[in-house]
Design a protein around this motif. Structure first.
Motif, PDB file in Angstrom:
ATOM      1  N   GLU A   1       0.840  -1.202   0.000  1.00  0.00           N
ATOM      2  CA  GLU A   1       0.000   0.000   0.000  1.00  0.00           C
ATOM      3  C   GLU A   1       0.874   1.251   0.000  1.00  0.00           C
ATOM      4  O   GLU A   1       1.969   1.243   0.562  1.00  0.00           O
ATOM      5  CB  GLU A   1      -0.857   0.042   1.274  1.00  0.00           C
ATOM      6  CG  GLU A   1      -1.764  -1.143   1.462  1.00  0.00           C
ATOM      7  CD  GLU A   1      -3.088  -0.978   0.745  1.00  0.00           C
ATOM      8  OE1 GLU A   1      -3.306   0.091   0.137  1.00  0.00           O
ATOM      9  OE2 GLU A   1      -3.880  -1.921   0.790  1.00  0.00           O
ATOM     10  N   LYS A   2       0.337   2.320  -0.576  1.00  0.00           N
ATOM     11  CA  LYS A   2       1.042   3.607  -0.572  1.00  0.00           C
ATOM     12  C   LYS A   2       1.142   4.137   0.868  1.00  0.00           C
ATOM     13  O   LYS A   2       0.179   4.062   1.617  1.00  0.00           O
ATOM     14  CB  LYS A   2       0.233   4.569  -1.444  1.00  0.00           C
ATOM     15  CG  LYS A   2       0.814   5.937  -1.569  1.00  0.00           C
ATOM     16  CD  LYS A   2      -0.024   6.787  -2.505  1.00  0.00           C
ATOM     17  CE  LYS A   2      -0.707   7.864  -1.706  1.00  0.00           C
ATOM     18  NZ  LYS A   2      -1.763   8.570  -2.293  1.00  0.00           N
ATOM     19  N   MET A   3       2.317   4.663   1.247  1.00  0.00           N
ATOM     20  CA  MET A   3       2.453   5.262   2.587  1.00  0.00           C
ATOM     21  C   MET A   3       2.043   6.730   2.508  1.00  0.00           C
ATOM     22  O   MET A   3       2.378   7.416   1.544  1.00  0.00           O
ATOM     23  CB  MET A   3       3.909   5.192   3.066  1.00  0.00           C
ATOM     24  CG  MET A   3       4.372   3.818   3.501  1.00  0.00           C
ATOM     25  SD  MET A   3       3.527   3.260   4.997  1.00  0.00           S
ATOM     26  CE  MET A   3       4.406   4.197   6.262  1.00  0.00           C
ATOM     27  N   TYR A   4       1.333   7.203   3.510  1.00  0.00           N
ATOM     28  CA  TYR A   4       0.961   8.607   3.585  1.00  0.00           C
ATOM     29  C   TYR A   4       1.986   9.289   4.487  1.00  0.00           C
ATOM     30  O   TYR A   4       2.168   8.884   5.628  1.00  0.00           O
ATOM     31  CB  TYR A   4      -0.444   8.747   4.174  1.00  0.00           C
ATOM     32  CG  TYR A   4      -1.580   8.353   3.252  1.00  0.00           C
ATOM     33  CD1 TYR A   4      -1.499   7.236   2.429  1.00  0.00           C
ATOM     34  CD2 TYR A   4      -2.752   9.106   3.215  1.00  0.00           C
ATOM     35  CE1 TYR A   4      -2.550   6.875   1.600  1.00  0.00           C
ATOM     36  CE2 TYR A   4      -3.806   8.758   2.382  1.00  0.00           C
ATOM     37  CZ  TYR A   4      -3.704   7.643   1.584  1.00  0.00           C
ATOM     38  OH  TYR A   4      -4.748   7.283   0.776  1.00  0.00           O
ATOM     39  N   LYS A   5       2.638  10.308   3.959  1.00  0.00           N
ATOM     40  CA  LYS A   5       3.752  10.924   4.673  1.00  0.00           C
ATOM     41  C   LYS A   5       3.243  11.963   5.679  1.00  0.00           C
ATOM     42  O   LYS A   5       2.478  12.852   5.323  1.00  0.00           O
ATOM     43  CB  LYS A   5       4.635  11.599   3.612  1.00  0.00           C
ATOM     44  CG  LYS A   5       6.006  11.920   4.021  1.00  0.00           C
ATOM     45  CD  LYS A   5       7.087  10.904   3.733  1.00  0.00           C
ATOM     46  CE  LYS A   5       8.299  11.209   4.580  1.00  0.00           C
ATOM     47  NZ  LYS A   5       8.180  10.776   5.971  1.00  0.00           N
ATOM     48  N   THR A   6       3.683  11.850   6.924  1.00  0.00           N
ATOM     49  CA  THR A   6       3.313  12.868   7.919  1.00  0.00           C
ATOM     50  C   THR A   6       4.546  13.704   8.270  1.00  0.00           C
ATOM     51  O   THR A   6       5.672  13.274   8.032  1.00  0.00           O
ATOM     52  CB  THR A   6       2.773  12.220   9.214  1.00  0.00           C
ATOM     53  OG1 THR A   6       3.782  11.367   9.742  1.00  0.00           O
ATOM     54  CG2 THR A   6       1.505  11.439   8.985  1.00  0.00           C
TER      55      THR A   6
ATOM     56  N   ASP B   1     -11.803   7.975   2.825  1.00  0.00           N
ATOM     57  CA  ASP B   1     -10.685   7.504   1.997  1.00  0.00           C
ATOM     58  C   ASP B   1     -10.810   6.000   1.706  1.00  0.00           C
ATOM     59  O   ASP B   1     -10.416   5.530   0.644  1.00  0.00           O
ATOM     60  CB  ASP B   1      -9.384   7.797   2.755  1.00  0.00           C
ATOM     61  CG  ASP B   1      -8.145   7.573   1.924  1.00  0.00           C
ATOM     62  OD1 ASP B   1      -8.062   8.185   0.853  1.00  0.00           O
ATOM     63  OD2 ASP B   1      -7.271   6.781   2.334  1.00  0.00           O
TER      64      ASP B   1
ATOM     65  N   ASN C   1      -1.300   4.343   9.612  1.00  0.00           N
ATOM     66  CA  ASN C   1      -0.551   5.364   8.863  1.00  0.00           C
ATOM     67  C   ASN C   1      -1.515   6.401   8.260  1.00  0.00           C
ATOM     68  O   ASN C   1      -1.312   7.616   8.368  1.00  0.00           O
ATOM     69  CB  ASN C   1       0.289   4.667   7.782  1.00  0.00           C
ATOM     70  CG  ASN C   1       0.830   5.637   6.750  1.00  0.00           C
ATOM     71  OD1 ASN C   1       0.482   5.563   5.581  1.00  0.00           O
ATOM     72  ND2 ASN C   1       1.654   6.569   7.165  1.00  0.00           N
ATOM     73  N   ARG C   2      -2.596   5.930   7.661  1.00  0.00           N
ATOM     74  CA  ARG C   2      -3.537   6.883   7.041  1.00  0.00           C
ATOM     75  C   ARG C   2      -4.260   7.717   8.088  1.00  0.00           C
ATOM     76  O   ARG C   2      -4.471   8.904   7.907  1.00  0.00           O
ATOM     77  CB  ARG C   2      -4.580   6.125   6.212  1.00  0.00           C
ATOM     78  CG  ARG C   2      -3.965   5.541   4.972  1.00  0.00           C
ATOM     79  CD  ARG C   2      -5.045   5.086   4.035  1.00  0.00           C
ATOM     80  NE  ARG C   2      -4.450   4.234   3.021  1.00  0.00           N
ATOM     81  CZ  ARG C   2      -5.121   3.729   2.004  1.00  0.00           C
ATOM     82  NH1 ARG C   2      -6.411   3.969   1.859  1.00  0.00           N
ATOM     83  NH2 ARG C   2      -4.523   2.973   1.116  1.00  0.00           N
TER      84      ARG C   2
ATOM     85  N   PHE D   1      -2.070  10.413   9.314  1.00  0.00           N
ATOM     86  CA  PHE D   1      -1.958  11.426   8.258  1.00  0.00           C
ATOM     87  C   PHE D   1      -3.177  12.372   8.300  1.00  0.00           C
ATOM     88  O   PHE D   1      -3.031  13.599   8.283  1.00  0.00           O
ATOM     89  CB  PHE D   1      -1.872  10.711   6.896  1.00  0.00           C
ATOM     90  CG  PHE D   1      -1.956  11.628   5.712  1.00  0.00           C
ATOM     91  CD1 PHE D   1      -0.832  12.299   5.264  1.00  0.00           C
ATOM     92  CD2 PHE D   1      -3.158  11.821   5.038  1.00  0.00           C
ATOM     93  CE1 PHE D   1      -0.908  13.157   4.162  1.00  0.00           C
ATOM     94  CE2 PHE D   1      -3.241  12.675   3.944  1.00  0.00           C
ATOM     95  CZ  PHE D   1      -2.115  13.344   3.506  1.00  0.00           C
ATOM     96  N   PHE D   2      -4.384  11.801   8.373  1.00  0.00           N
ATOM     97  CA  PHE D   2      -5.583  12.657   8.355  1.00  0.00           C
ATOM     98  C   PHE D   2      -5.725  13.473   9.639  1.00  0.00           C
ATOM     99  O   PHE D   2      -6.186  14.612   9.611  1.00  0.00           O
ATOM    100  CB  PHE D   2      -6.840  11.812   8.089  1.00  0.00           C
ATOM    101  CG  PHE D   2      -6.890  11.304   6.668  1.00  0.00           C
ATOM    102  CD1 PHE D   2      -6.897  12.197   5.604  1.00  0.00           C
ATOM    103  CD2 PHE D   2      -6.896   9.946   6.389  1.00  0.00           C
ATOM    104  CE1 PHE D   2      -6.925  11.745   4.284  1.00  0.00           C
ATOM    105  CE2 PHE D   2      -6.918   9.487   5.071  1.00  0.00           C
ATOM    106  CZ  PHE D   2      -6.934  10.388   4.025  1.00  0.00           C
TER     107      PHE D   2
ATOM    108  N   LYS E   1      -3.361  16.353   9.290  1.00  0.00           N
ATOM    109  CA  LYS E   1      -3.884  17.345   8.345  1.00  0.00           C
ATOM    110  C   LYS E   1      -4.917  18.252   9.029  1.00  0.00           C
ATOM    111  O   LYS E   1      -4.890  19.479   8.893  1.00  0.00           O
ATOM    112  CB  LYS E   1      -4.549  16.570   7.208  1.00  0.00           C
ATOM    113  CG  LYS E   1      -4.476  17.245   5.894  1.00  0.00           C
ATOM    114  CD  LYS E   1      -4.840  16.275   4.799  1.00  0.00           C
ATOM    115  CE  LYS E   1      -5.441  17.072   3.659  1.00  0.00           C
ATOM    116  NZ  LYS E   1      -6.088  16.242   2.676  1.00  0.00           N
TER     117      LYS E   1
END
Ligand code: BTN
Length: 251
Positions: free
Chosen positions: A2-7, A97, A173-174, A177-178, A181
């Motif tokens: 899976e794509k990593m969401y960068k924090t 998401d 991880n997601r 990230f959210f 944000k």
């Protein structure tokens, strides 16, 4: 993969525990030792997972996310409820998401899919004078659990809703990230947007429903949230301010 969401900072340091009494308690101890903002404590198992109103947070070992995030927001105590709002909205961003529909926030910050509870949030603040010095945001999110004990009221999980098992690391991880944000949005002055989106997702807003209020069953309409975080409910044409102990939702 899976794509990593960068924090930027939430989750730069993640402490992973096999078991603990409560990740919130563990994070509180780290705060006393000077933990940095964004530090996360995750556990596979909690013996004394804490819920709202002094309840126990039930979660099958290793199946779900039970974790706490240390924040140092420097808000006034009177503004503290905005933290509940931003964390709830971070969870809603995650569910959107993942393509989950029918999501609402049951005041103060239970996350529901239709009439089923998916996640709970327990925020504990360290206060000095009128400032919040430090916050521990505890989140219990049901991910891969499919069988729940009968004394829980209508629980559900991401896996049950999506019909597949999810990778806990990907979900964590997601979600971090959210949350980050939303937190940055707030810091940049986006409080108005956070208030509006929270109200837009609030279960029962402007709808007549039955509640137990101060030990009496009443018909009431949620009208909004006071700055203090108290629930504003119209009962017999009068708007009253209610705290957590004063109101029980049916269903
Ligand atoms: C609720 O009652 O809805 C709030 C539940 C919050 C549970 C989480 S699990 C991780 C963190 N550690 C705790 O002891 N509680 C929170």
């Amino acid at each position: 993969m899976e794509k990593m969401y960068k924090t930027l900072f939430i989750g730069n340091e993640i402490i992973r525990l096999v078991e603990v009494d409560s990740t919130n308690n563990y994070a509180q101890k780290l705060v006393l030792e000077g933990a940095i903002e964004g530090c996360v404590v995750v556990a596979d198992k909690q013996w004394e997972g804490k819920g709202q109103r002094g309840s126990f947070w039930e979660s099958e070992d290793g199946k779900n996310l039970t974790f706490s995030v240390v924040l140092r927001p420097n808000f006034l105590v009177s503004e503290q409820f905005v933290l509940n709002k931003l964390v709830a909205l971070g969870l809603l961003d995650l569910l959107a998401d993942l393509g989950i529909k029918g999501v609402s926030i049951k005041w103060p910050n239970d996350i529901y899919i239709r009439n089923k509870k998916m996640a709970g949030i327990l925020i504990e603040n360290t206060v000095r004078g009128n400032q919040i010095k430090c916050t521990v945001v505890g989140i219990g999110l049901n991910v891969n659990q499919v069988n729940f004990s009968s004394n829980l009221f209508n629980p559900t999980s991401l896996g049950l809703e999506l019909g597949k098992e999810l990778d806990l690391e990907m979900v964590l991880n997601r979600l971090l990230f959210f949350m980050e944000k939303r937190y940055l949005l707030l810091k940049l002055g986006g409080v108005g947007l956070i208030d509006r989106e929270y109200l837009g997702a609030l279960y029962g807003l402007n709808v007549m429903r039955r509640y137990r209020v101060r030990d009496e069953v009443v018909s009431g309409k949620i009208k909004g949230i006071a700055k203090s975080g108290k629930l504003l409910m119209e009962i017999k044409e009068v708007v009253v301010e209610l705290d957590l102990k004063e109101v029980v939702f049916f269903g």
